[in-house]
Design a protein around this motif. Sequence first.
Motif, short mmCIF file in Angstrom:
data_model
loop_
_atom_site.label_atom_id
_atom_site.label_comp_id
_atom_site.label_asym_id
_atom_site.label_seq_id
_atom_site.Cartn_x
_atom_site.Cartn_y
_atom_site.Cartn_z
N VAL A 176 0.86 -1.18 0.00
CA VAL A 176 0.00 0.00 0.00
C VAL A 176 0.90 1.24 0.00
N GLU A 177 0.60 2.18 -0.89
CA GLU A 177 1.43 3.39 -1.03
C GLU A 177 0.81 4.55 -0.26
N TYR A 178 1.68 5.35 0.33
CA TYR A 178 1.28 6.55 1.06
C TYR A 178 2.10 7.73 0.53
N ASN A 179 1.41 8.70 -0.06
CA ASN A 179 2.11 9.89 -0.55
C ASN A 179 2.49 10.77 0.62
N LYS A 180 3.77 11.09 0.68
CA LYS A 180 4.31 11.90 1.78
C LYS A 180 4.44 13.35 1.37
N HIS A 181 4.84 13.58 0.10
CA HIS A 181 5.11 14.95 -0.35
C HIS A 181 4.99 15.05 -1.86
N PHE A 182 4.66 16.24 -2.34
CA PHE A 182 4.72 16.55 -3.77
C PHE A 182 5.80 17.60 -3.96
N LEU A 209 -5.28 18.12 12.48
CA LEU A 209 -6.31 18.73 11.64
C LEU A 209 -7.20 17.67 11.00
N ASP A 210 -8.45 18.03 10.78
CA ASP A 210 -9.33 17.10 10.09
C ASP A 210 -9.04 17.13 8.59
N ALA A 211 -9.62 16.18 7.87
CA ALA A 211 -9.32 16.01 6.44
C ALA A 211 -9.69 17.24 5.62
N GLU A 212 -10.79 17.89 5.96
CA GLU A 212 -11.20 19.07 5.20
C GLU A 212 -10.18 20.20 5.33
N LYS A 213 -9.70 20.41 6.54
CA LYS A 213 -8.69 21.46 6.76
C LYS A 213 -7.38 21.09 6.06
N HIS A 254 -3.93 10.28 -5.77
CA HIS A 254 -2.66 10.72 -5.19
C HIS A 254 -2.90 11.78 -4.12
N ILE A 255 -3.83 12.67 -4.39
CA ILE A 255 -4.16 13.72 -3.42
C ILE A 255 -4.79 13.10 -2.17
N ALA A 256 -5.70 12.16 -2.36
CA ALA A 256 -6.33 11.48 -1.23
C ALA A 256 -5.28 10.79 -0.36
N SER A 257 -4.34 10.11 -1.00
CA SER A 257 -3.28 9.42 -0.27
C SER A 257 -2.45 10.42 0.53
N TYR A 258 -2.13 11.55 -0.07
CA TYR A 258 -1.36 12.61 0.61
C TYR A 258 -2.12 13.11 1.84
N LEU A 259 -3.44 13.21 1.72
CA LEU A 259 -4.26 13.72 2.82
C LEU A 259 -4.54 12.66 3.89
N GLY A 260 -4.21 11.40 3.59
CA GLY A 260 -4.45 10.32 4.54
C GLY A 260 -5.90 9.87 4.56
N ILE A 261 -6.58 10.00 3.41
CA ILE A 261 -7.98 9.61 3.31
C ILE A 261 -8.17 8.78 2.04
N THR A 262 -9.38 8.25 1.87
CA THR A 262 -9.68 7.48 0.66
C THR A 262 -10.16 8.44 -0.44
N PRO A 263 -10.10 8.02 -1.70
CA PRO A 263 -10.64 8.85 -2.78
C PRO A 263 -12.13 9.17 -2.58
N LEU A 266 -12.36 12.01 -0.19
CA LEU A 266 -11.98 13.25 -0.87
C LEU A 266 -13.14 13.77 -1.72
N SER A 267 -13.82 12.88 -2.42
CA SER A 267 -14.98 13.29 -3.23
C SER A 267 -16.06 13.93 -2.35
N ARG A 268 -16.30 13.35 -1.18
CA ARG A 268 -17.30 13.91 -0.26
C ARG A 268 -16.90 15.31 0.21
N ILE A 269 -15.62 15.47 0.55
CA ILE A 269 -15.12 16.77 1.00
C ILE A 269 -15.28 17.80 -0.12
N ARG A 270 -14.90 17.41 -1.33
CA ARG A 270 -15.01 18.33 -2.48
C ARG A 270 -16.47 18.70 -2.75
N ARG A 271 -17.36 17.71 -2.65
CA ARG A 271 -18.79 17.98 -2.86
C ARG A 271 -19.30 18.95 -1.82
#
Length: 191
Positions: A65-71, A145-149, A169-178, A181-186
């Motif tokens: 399982v991959e975890y994005n640490k930084h861009f 911080l929570d995922a939205e912040k 990739h963004i979801a992984s960086y944030l420590g959440i599932t895709p 992330l879709s819910r947060i964006r919505r």
Amino acid sequence: MSHFKSFFNKLTPISPENWDKFSELFRPKVLKKGECFIRQGQIAKEIGFLESGIIRGFYRNNEAVEYNKHFFTSPCFIGGYASLITGTPNQIIQEALTDCNILVAKFADIQNLYKTCPDIERGARILAEHFFVQKEQREIEIVLLDAEKRYQIFQKDFPQLEQLIPQYHIASYLGITPTQLSRIRRKMFGK
């Protein structure tokens, strides 16, 4: 090379003679999308300067399982910094998410300049301090911080990146599932 010079001069002024010695150590290299600058388990020997493109730093656990640490977005330095300093195997893989133009030098050659070029050594120290502060800030964000912040901070720190890389990739960086992330964006954008 002009981005490189202005980036380094923002850290600390460099004498023209020392800049010539320093810049001569770097050679251009193209990293194609999907190629790695450094892999897990490799002993780092080189440091790079990202002139254009996007690189992700990530680690992979024992279950693959991959975890994005930084861009990394230009202009910035890249490389297995902990491995460079300690001589131990690298843990954080750095993979090109787009085609990248980089300048690459042997880290030992740069260190050899420190004795005679204190302005280069000062620049390297300031850069290390920036890395430390960035790392600490990121750790605090993940824990407190929570995922939205965290998503809002991602948008501020990496403007335009959302349009250039996959959402997972963004979801992984944030420590959440895709899906999260879709819910947060919505919720944030009413989409």
